[in-house]
Design a protein around this motif. Structure first.
Motif, PDB file in Angstrom:
ATOM      1  N   ILE A 121       4.830   9.905  15.178  1.00  0.00           N
ATOM      2  CA  ILE A 121       6.053   9.475  14.493  1.00  0.00           C
ATOM      3  C   ILE A 121       6.561  10.634  13.636  1.00  0.00           C
ATOM      4  CG2 ILE A 121       5.395   7.039  14.442  1.00  0.00           C
ATOM      5  CD1 ILE A 121       4.614   7.477  11.465  1.00  0.00           C
ATOM      6  N   PRO A 122       7.803  10.558  13.146  1.00  0.00           N
ATOM      7  CA  PRO A 122       8.308  11.651  12.298  1.00  0.00           C
ATOM      8  C   PRO A 122       7.466  11.828  11.037  1.00  0.00           C
ATOM      9  CG  PRO A 122      10.111  10.261  13.065  1.00  0.00           C
ATOM     10  CD  PRO A 122       8.844   9.560  13.450  1.00  0.00           C
ATOM     11  N   LEU A 123       7.378  13.071  10.589  1.00  0.00           N
ATOM     12  CA  LEU A 123       6.694  13.381   9.346  1.00  0.00           C
ATOM     13  C   LEU A 123       7.604  13.103   8.158  1.00  0.00           C
ATOM     14  CD1 LEU A 123       5.138  16.804  10.401  1.00  0.00           C
ATOM     15  CD2 LEU A 123       3.887  14.655  10.066  1.00  0.00           C
ATOM     16  N   HIS A 124       6.993  12.838   7.008  1.00  0.00           N
ATOM     17  CA  HIS A 124       7.767  12.666   5.778  1.00  0.00           C
ATOM     18  C   HIS A 124       8.342  14.024   5.368  1.00  0.00           C
ATOM     19  CE1 HIS A 124       8.786  11.767   1.616  1.00  0.00           C
ATOM     20  NE2 HIS A 124       8.578  10.481   1.864  1.00  0.00           N
ATOM     21  N   PRO A 125       9.584  14.065   4.856  1.00  0.00           N
ATOM     22  CA  PRO A 125      10.165  15.345   4.438  1.00  0.00           C
ATOM     23  C   PRO A 125       9.303  16.111   3.439  1.00  0.00           C
ATOM     24  CG  PRO A 125      11.863  13.670   4.506  1.00  0.00           C
ATOM     25  CD  PRO A 125      10.556  12.954   4.744  1.00  0.00           C
ATOM     26  N   GLY A 126       8.555  15.392   2.591  1.00  0.00           N
ATOM     27  CA  GLY A 126       7.674  16.078   1.642  1.00  0.00           C
ATOM     28  C   GLY A 126       6.548  16.806   2.341  1.00  0.00           C
TER      29      GLY A 126
ATOM     30  N   ALA B  92       0.869  -1.177   0.000  1.00  0.00           N
ATOM     31  CA  ALA B  92       0.000   0.000   0.000  1.00  0.00           C
ATOM     32  C   ALA B  92       0.902   1.223   0.000  1.00  0.00           C
ATOM     33  CB  ALA B  92      -0.923   0.014   1.214  1.00  0.00           C
ATOM     34  N   ASP B  93       0.477   2.266  -0.683  1.00  0.00           N
ATOM     35  CA  ASP B  93       1.269   3.491  -0.755  1.00  0.00           C
ATOM     36  C   ASP B  93       0.955   4.438   0.387  1.00  0.00           C
ATOM     37  OD1 ASP B  93       2.564   3.107  -3.518  1.00  0.00           O
ATOM     38  OD2 ASP B  93       0.438   2.780  -3.919  1.00  0.00           O
ATOM     39  N   LEU B  94      -0.307   4.444   0.801  1.00  0.00           N
ATOM     40  CA  LEU B  94      -0.746   5.252   1.938  1.00  0.00           C
ATOM     41  C   LEU B  94      -1.642   4.385   2.796  1.00  0.00           C
ATOM     42  CD1 LEU B  94      -1.330   7.176  -0.899  1.00  0.00           C
ATOM     43  CD2 LEU B  94      -1.244   8.916   0.887  1.00  0.00           C
ATOM     44  N   ALA B  95      -1.769   4.735   4.072  1.00  0.00           N
ATOM     45  CA  ALA B  95      -2.653   3.981   4.951  1.00  0.00           C
ATOM     46  C   ALA B  95      -3.102   4.865   6.090  1.00  0.00           C
ATOM     47  CB  ALA B  95      -1.946   2.733   5.497  1.00  0.00           C
ATOM     48  N   ILE B  96      -4.273   4.543   6.623  1.00  0.00           N
ATOM     49  CA  ILE B  96      -4.775   5.216   7.816  1.00  0.00           C
ATOM     50  C   ILE B  96      -4.664   4.233   8.971  1.00  0.00           C
ATOM     51  CG2 ILE B  96      -6.701   6.468   8.850  1.00  0.00           C
ATOM     52  CD1 ILE B  96      -7.825   6.835   6.007  1.00  0.00           C
ATOM     53  N   ALA B  97      -4.170   4.695  10.100  1.00  0.00           N
ATOM     54  CA  ALA B  97      -3.999   3.804  11.247  1.00  0.00           C
ATOM     55  C   ALA B  97      -4.071   4.609  12.542  1.00  0.00           C
ATOM     56  CB  ALA B  97      -2.664   3.059  11.165  1.00  0.00           C
ATOM     57  N   LEU B  98      -4.494   3.924  13.606  1.00  0.00           N
ATOM     58  CA  LEU B  98      -4.568   4.554  14.919  1.00  0.00           C
ATOM     59  C   LEU B  98      -3.174   4.917  15.427  1.00  0.00           C
ATOM     60  CD1 LEU B  98      -7.279   2.314  16.573  1.00  0.00           C
ATOM     61  CD2 LEU B  98      -7.381   4.799  16.410  1.00  0.00           C
TER      62      LEU B  98
ATOM     63  N   MET C  97       8.638   6.752  -0.256  1.00  0.00           N
ATOM     64  CA  MET C  97       7.874   7.633  -1.145  1.00  0.00           C
ATOM     65  C   MET C  97       8.711   8.865  -1.469  1.00  0.00           C
ATOM     66  SD  MET C  97       4.127   9.458  -0.569  1.00  0.00           S
ATOM     67  CE  MET C  97       3.158   8.007  -1.013  1.00  0.00           C
ATOM     68  N   SER C  98       8.653   9.318  -2.707  1.00  0.00           N
ATOM     69  CA  SER C  98       9.447  10.477  -3.098  1.00  0.00           C
ATOM     70  C   SER C  98       8.972  11.724  -2.361  1.00  0.00           C
ATOM     71  CB  SER C  98       9.351  10.705  -4.608  1.00  0.00           C
ATOM     72  OG  SER C  98       8.088  11.246  -4.958  1.00  0.00           O
ATOM     73  N   ASP C  99       9.904  12.639  -2.117  1.00  0.00           N
ATOM     74  CA  ASP C  99       9.550  13.883  -1.439  1.00  0.00           C
ATOM     75  C   ASP C  99       8.510  14.658  -2.245  1.00  0.00           C
ATOM     76  OD1 ASP C  99      11.456  13.106   0.365  1.00  0.00           O
ATOM     77  OD2 ASP C  99      12.757  14.850   0.102  1.00  0.00           O
ATOM     78  N   ASP C 100       8.652  14.644  -3.570  1.00  0.00           N
ATOM     79  CA  ASP C 100       7.723  15.403  -4.411  1.00  0.00           C
ATOM     80  C   ASP C 100       6.304  14.850  -4.313  1.00  0.00           C
ATOM     81  OD1 ASP C 100       9.713  17.115  -5.242  1.00  0.00           O
ATOM     82  OD2 ASP C 100      10.048  16.117  -7.165  1.00  0.00           O
ATOM     83  N   LEU C 101       6.158  13.524  -4.290  1.00  0.00           N
ATOM     84  CA  LEU C 101       4.817  12.943  -4.215  1.00  0.00           C
ATOM     85  C   LEU C 101       4.210  13.189  -2.834  1.00  0.00           C
ATOM     86  CD1 LEU C 101       2.471  11.361  -5.337  1.00  0.00           C
ATOM     87  CD2 LEU C 101       3.688   9.231  -4.771  1.00  0.00           C
ATOM     88  N   ALA C 102       5.002  13.012  -1.786  1.00  0.00           N
ATOM     89  CA  ALA C 102       4.492  13.269  -0.434  1.00  0.00           C
ATOM     90  C   ALA C 102       4.070  14.723  -0.284  1.00  0.00           C
ATOM     91  CB  ALA C 102       5.559  12.917   0.599  1.00  0.00           C
ATOM     92  N   TYR C 103       4.849  15.634  -0.853  1.00  0.00           N
ATOM     93  CA  TYR C 103       4.491  17.056  -0.837  1.00  0.00           C
ATOM     94  C   TYR C 103       3.187  17.285  -1.592  1.00  0.00           C
ATOM     95  CZ  TYR C 103       4.495  21.956  -2.269  1.00  0.00           C
ATOM     96  OH  TYR C 103       4.126  23.253  -2.521  1.00  0.00           O
ATOM     97  N   ALA C 104       3.064  16.675  -2.775  1.00  0.00           N
ATOM     98  CA  ALA C 104       1.876  16.890  -3.606  1.00  0.00           C
ATOM     99  C   ALA C 104       0.613  16.387  -2.918  1.00  0.00           C
ATOM    100  CB  ALA C 104       2.064  16.199  -4.956  1.00  0.00           C
ATOM    101  N   ILE C 105       0.691  15.217  -2.261  1.00  0.00           N
ATOM    102  CA  ILE C 105      -0.480  14.659  -1.581  1.00  0.00           C
ATOM    103  C   ILE C 105      -0.873  15.520  -0.386  1.00  0.00           C
ATOM    104  CG2 ILE C 105      -1.351  12.691  -0.268  1.00  0.00           C
ATOM    105  CD1 ILE C 105       0.428  10.886  -2.043  1.00  0.00           C
ATOM    106  N   THR C 106       0.136  15.900   0.420  1.00  0.00           N
ATOM    107  CA  THR C 106      -0.146  16.727   1.596  1.00  0.00           C
ATOM    108  C   THR C 106      -0.752  18.056   1.183  1.00  0.00           C
ATOM    109  OG1 THR C 106       1.779  15.712   2.676  1.00  0.00           O
ATOM    110  CG2 THR C 106       0.836  17.663   3.718  1.00  0.00           C
ATOM    111  N   SER C 107      -0.161  18.683   0.190  1.00  0.00           N
ATOM    112  CA  SER C 107      -0.654  19.973  -0.285  1.00  0.00           C
ATOM    113  C   SER C 107      -2.065  19.850  -0.845  1.00  0.00           C
ATOM    114  CB  SER C 107       0.292  20.516  -1.368  1.00  0.00           C
ATOM    115  OG  SER C 107      -0.236  21.689  -1.949  1.00  0.00           O
ATOM    116  N   ALA C 108      -2.291  18.848  -1.691  1.00  0.00           N
ATOM    117  CA  ALA C 108      -3.613  18.676  -2.307  1.00  0.00           C
ATOM    118  C   ALA C 108      -4.683  18.431  -1.256  1.00  0.00           C
ATOM    119  CB  ALA C 108      -3.573  17.532  -3.312  1.00  0.00           C
ATOM    120  N   MET C 109      -4.363  17.642  -0.235  1.00  0.00           N
ATOM    121  CA  MET C 109      -5.350  17.334   0.793  1.00  0.00           C
ATOM    122  C   MET C 109      -5.723  18.580   1.589  1.00  0.00           C
ATOM    123  SD  MET C 109      -5.272  14.528   3.881  1.00  0.00           S
ATOM    124  CE  MET C 109      -4.008  15.384   4.818  1.00  0.00           C
ATOM    125  N   PHE C 110      -4.713  19.314   2.088  1.00  0.00           N
ATOM    126  CA  PHE C 110      -5.022  20.468   2.925  1.00  0.00           C
ATOM    127  C   PHE C 110      -5.588  21.637   2.115  1.00  0.00           C
ATOM    128  CE2 PHE C 110      -2.277  18.326   6.074  1.00  0.00           C
ATOM    129  CZ  PHE C 110      -3.106  18.443   7.183  1.00  0.00           C
TER     130      PHE C 110
END
Length: 319
Positions: A296-301, A76-82, A256-269
């Motif tokens: 836990i630590p955040l992804h650099p993206g 899985a590329d992303l997941a939701i977890a407690l 996960m690449s920094d660019d993709l993590a950045y794009a997902i975070t940005s698009a969501m917020f």
């Protein structure tokens, strides 16, 4: 000759119009009767509409524990977890004893689960102690609900030895309660959740309220637990109830690449109203909640996005 020219022209047209394949992203969620699945579906729609070159799909899973493994293995590329499950996975404790997953990173904390313990009116079950000797659903195997149920019981001098535990998902738990196959069930999920809503429309339900001492014991055993209130009227016939809450974290791999993590975070917020239209739990999805609740630590993206909008990142959230 005209036919040949027409065929040649169509061939050139095909050659001149390349088809760009979209990269598929899998979002591990939970059962269809909870909040993870619609939240994951809402996030998938944002990715599909706002991030060029990617197509995302929400996948039904056994939820938190399973989802951590899916991200760690790349299934899985992303997941939701407690949050408690995420922390255990990252540190190799609890359910992940000896199997640490140091590669997991956070993108955001989405909302807080409410640990809801439900019985039917007339069952005689009104307290945690009343669960002794009863048939109790503790959640699907590999779910955060099961982790939370065990933690609350253990912190208050009980264990699965004291109950007849059943490992059912949310919809199965609601059906089993309605059919008289179990006496009570645990849900660790955002409120309201469809499975309890449906149960409450056809049955009179009781929400088990933990005592102050039981809440204190659970929080002493696991500081991630937070005391919160289930508002009156969320479910038919249920008044305001003091419950324990646990944040839910959107996790990815450090691969996960920094660019993709950045794009997902940005698009969501930047499109958070779209997610809130899918489920009201997303009203809690804010940058402030992410910084306060992510274990836990955040992804650099993700950090790049948060810093871009002027947010100070605590050292504990830096990888």
């Amino acid at each position: 000759m005209k036919l040949f020219k027409a065929l040649a022209a169509s061939t050139l047209l095909v050659v001149a119009t390349p088809v760009f394949a979209q990269e598929q992203l899998s979002i591990a969620t939970g059962g269809t009767g909870g909040v993870y699945f619609p939240m994951g579906g809402g996030l998938a729609e944002i990715i599909n509409g706002k991030i060029d070159g990617y197509s995302a799909t929400a996948e039904v899973t056994g939820a938190s524990v399973e989802n951590m493994g899916l991200v760690a293995t790349g299934d899985a590329d992303l997941a939701i977890a407690l949050a408690d499950t995420v922390q255990q996975g990252y540190t190799g404790t609890g359910r992940f004893e000896g199997n640490a997953l140091p590669m997991v990173r956070g993108l955001a904390s989405l909302y807080a689960n409410m640990i809801q313990i439900v019985a039917l009116e007339g069952s005689g079950i009104t307290t945690l102690e009343d669960l002794r000797g009863k048939r109790v659903s503790v959640g699907a195997p590999g779910s955060g609900t099961e982790v939370n149920a065990a933690a609350i019981l253990n912190a208050n001098g009980m264990s699965y030895d004291d109950i007849d535990e059943q490992r059912l998902n949310f919809n199965e738990t609601a059906d089993a309660l309605a059919n008289g196959d179990i006496d009570a069930g645990f849900w660790s999920v955002g409120a309201p959740t469809s499975s309890i809503l449906n149960l409450a429309t056809t049955n009179s339900i009781v929400m088990i309220e933990l005592s102050d001492a039981e809440i204190a014991a659970a929080r002493a055993a696991d500081p991630i637990f937070a005391q919160t209130t289930l508002d009156a009227g969320i479910y038919d016939g249920v008044g305001a109830t003091t419950v324990l809450g646990v944040p839910n974290v959107l996790v990815v791999s450090s691969e996960m690449s920094d660019d993709l993590a950045y794009a997902i975070t940005s698009a969501m917020f930047e499109n958070i109203e779209d997610l809130r239209a899918v489920h009201p739990a997303a009203n809690q999805t804010t940058v402030e909640f992410t910084l306060a609740a992510t274990p836990i630590p955040l992804h650099p993206g993700a950090i790049r996005y948060f810093e871009e909008i002027g947010t100070a990142i605590p050292d504990a959230l830096r990888p």
